[in-house]
Design a protein around this motif. Structure first.
Motif: not given
Length: 231
Positions: A125-131, A73-82
């Protein structure tokens, strides 16, 4: 905004430079070192909300490389990874984002021992990281079924235009599908063994068409851009 991407441990900087006179302001730095071995960012994309998407590779415990795909995210927090691991050397080369979709392409080793080769492997993939990228949703391309090395350079989704920006051989549609995406790369020539250019066109149903270009010797592809009717 400027992104600085070094090698070895995966490191991501966000640097803001408000003017040509002021010193750059480093807002945050993020490291990713999964196995204490080499990691690398190959490409970066940013969406309209300032979220950052990266694609590259990480060296796993077996000393093979895996796709590394992540969202910050813009604050540098990793939201997801694959990670994507086909069992050998897998390298994500390019990433793009459009709407709720994240497009990734790279090369992936297929087979082992004599006859093993690299294929172009892409994901939607999707921006939510669900795929999650795996072999069930991998768009794997081996030019002509020749089992020779193919490599992706860049992936770009089609712009929202009246017509698609590129046409492949007999493929022509008056209106590009919303999920149309292009992949540019190289493949080995069946006769000379030299590198030829290849352009792939996909939609939500899979591969629409592929076009190859060869002049003489190795063809070198550095990038791809899409434009409108007047491009």
């Amino acid at each position: 905004m400027k992104l600085i991407l070094p090698t070895t441990s995966l490191m991501l900087f966000l640097v803001l430079q408000p003017s040509s006179v002021a010193q750059p302001d480093i807002r945050w730095v993020r490291f990713q070192d999964g196995y204490g071995k080499d990691d690398f960012i190959e490409d970066v994309a940013v969406d309209g909300r300032g979220n950052i998407y990266v694609a590259g590779w990480t060296t796993n415990s077996s000393n093979n490389t895996d796709y590394y795909i992540a969202k910050y995210d813009p604050a540098g927090n990793r939201r997801w990874y694959h990670l994507y691991d086909n069992g050998a050397a897998d390298v994500a080369r390019s990433i793009a984002v459009k709407g709720a979709a994240v497009y990734v392409t790279g090369r992936s080793r297929s087979g082992t021992g004599f006859g093993a080769n690299n294929d172009i492997v892409s994901f939607i993939l999707d921006t939510a990281g669900t795929i999650v990228p795996d072999n069930s949703n991998a768009l794997r391309f081996d030019f002509g079924g020749m089992n020779r090395d193919d490599d992706a350079i860049e992936i770009i989704p089609a712009p929202d235009l009246a017509e698609p920006a590129l046409f492949l051989s007999s493929v022509h549609a008056d209106t590009a599908a919303a999920d149309t995406v292009y992949v540019a790369g190289t493949h080995k020539d069946s006769t000379s063994g030299s590198d030829d250019l290849v352009l792939l066109m996909y939609d939500g149903n899979g591969l629409i068409g592929a076009a190859s270009h060869h002049l003489a010797g190795d063809e070198i592809l550095k990038g791809m851009a899409l434009g409108g009717d007047d491009a």
